[in-house]
Design a protein around this motif. Sequence first.
Motif: not given
Length: 330
Positions: A258-273
């Motif tokens: 996920l691109r965020t204002p400060s960089g990016s974050e990992p999204i795990p398998r089975w994540f809710v969003s």
Amino acid sequence: MLRTAFTELVGCQVPVQQAAMGAAATPELAIAVSQAGGLGMLPHGALTPLADRIARLEQAGAAPFGVNFLLPFLHRDALGDVELAAGRARLVEFFYGDPDPGLVGLVHAGGALAGWQVGSVAEARQAVDAGCDLVVAQGVEAGGHVRGTVGLLALLAGVLDAVEVPVLAAGGIARARSVAAVLAAGAAGVRVGTRFIATHESGAHPDYVAALLAAGDDATVLTGVFSVGWPDAPHRVLGSAVAAAEALADPGGEVARLRTPSGSEPIPRWFVSPPSREVTGAVAAMALYAGQGVGQVTRVVPAAQVVAELAGGAERLLRGSVRLTDPAGS
Ligand SMILES: Cc1cc2nc3c(=O)[nH]c(=O)nc-3n(C[C@H](O)[C@H](O)[C@H](O)COP(=O)(O)O)c2cc1C
């Protein structure tokens, strides 16, 4: 014009509420829906603070609008955003938790109407007892997280008999025929989610939208698997998403970022969003929420067109479809 107890209460033109749907429910979507005469909604949680998103709607002159809060993510010692919403939105509503007179009182103290999306007749009664001004009856056909186990028409009939406040119908409503059906049954309006994902203003990832357009009537499943971040909460998604997540080569790894204002974050398998435009990676293996009306979602159009088609089409159907025979034969 389709005037109902809901349009009178909230002050909109047509009885169509857009569901708040995480990152898919952008301020642009809410603005378009409200400007088209419906009720645009903002979700509580997003990358951009609620105050900034409300300001966008206010600057655009989008009124009325509402704000939605998911109870599992609402910390009872940090209710500032409920107060903020209550002071600036026409409707503040809640989902997925027992109706709470304290929250309803907070909304009323700020000057807004209070609503609750419910999945059973008992929950509808609790919401009204808690002071809610309207309830949303969510059938098991609904996309996203599903509160109850009963189909919309049976639930709606029971809720309408049980409460006096305006009742919106939600779950699988994607076309005017369904809007006309629930209005004829006594609903004061509809709440529509999946159909609004396939609009120009939606924040959903293009691959998610494409999957919705390709999906048929029987493409959804009710499951509990996309539970990372929100366990033990049944939800309706495209079956293809479950299959794609199960087939991932590295089940323990990240599916996307996920691109965020400060960089990016990992999204795990089975994540809710569900995947937004800010996501890159295995989008097809993420939570592609969809209701049972998905087979009727076949084009990406402006949100205003959805509002006009649902309301205008329902009005034409209600005016023209029923011809009662006079028993006296006159
Ligand atoms: C992608 C997506 C996200 C959703 N997120 C929320 C939410 O944050 N809050 C909420 O009250 N309901 C949420 N819902 C459920 C809707 O309120 C509504 O019950 C549902 O969309 C109705 O069914 P439909 O999608 O078939 O129109 C979501 C639904 C979808 C499809």
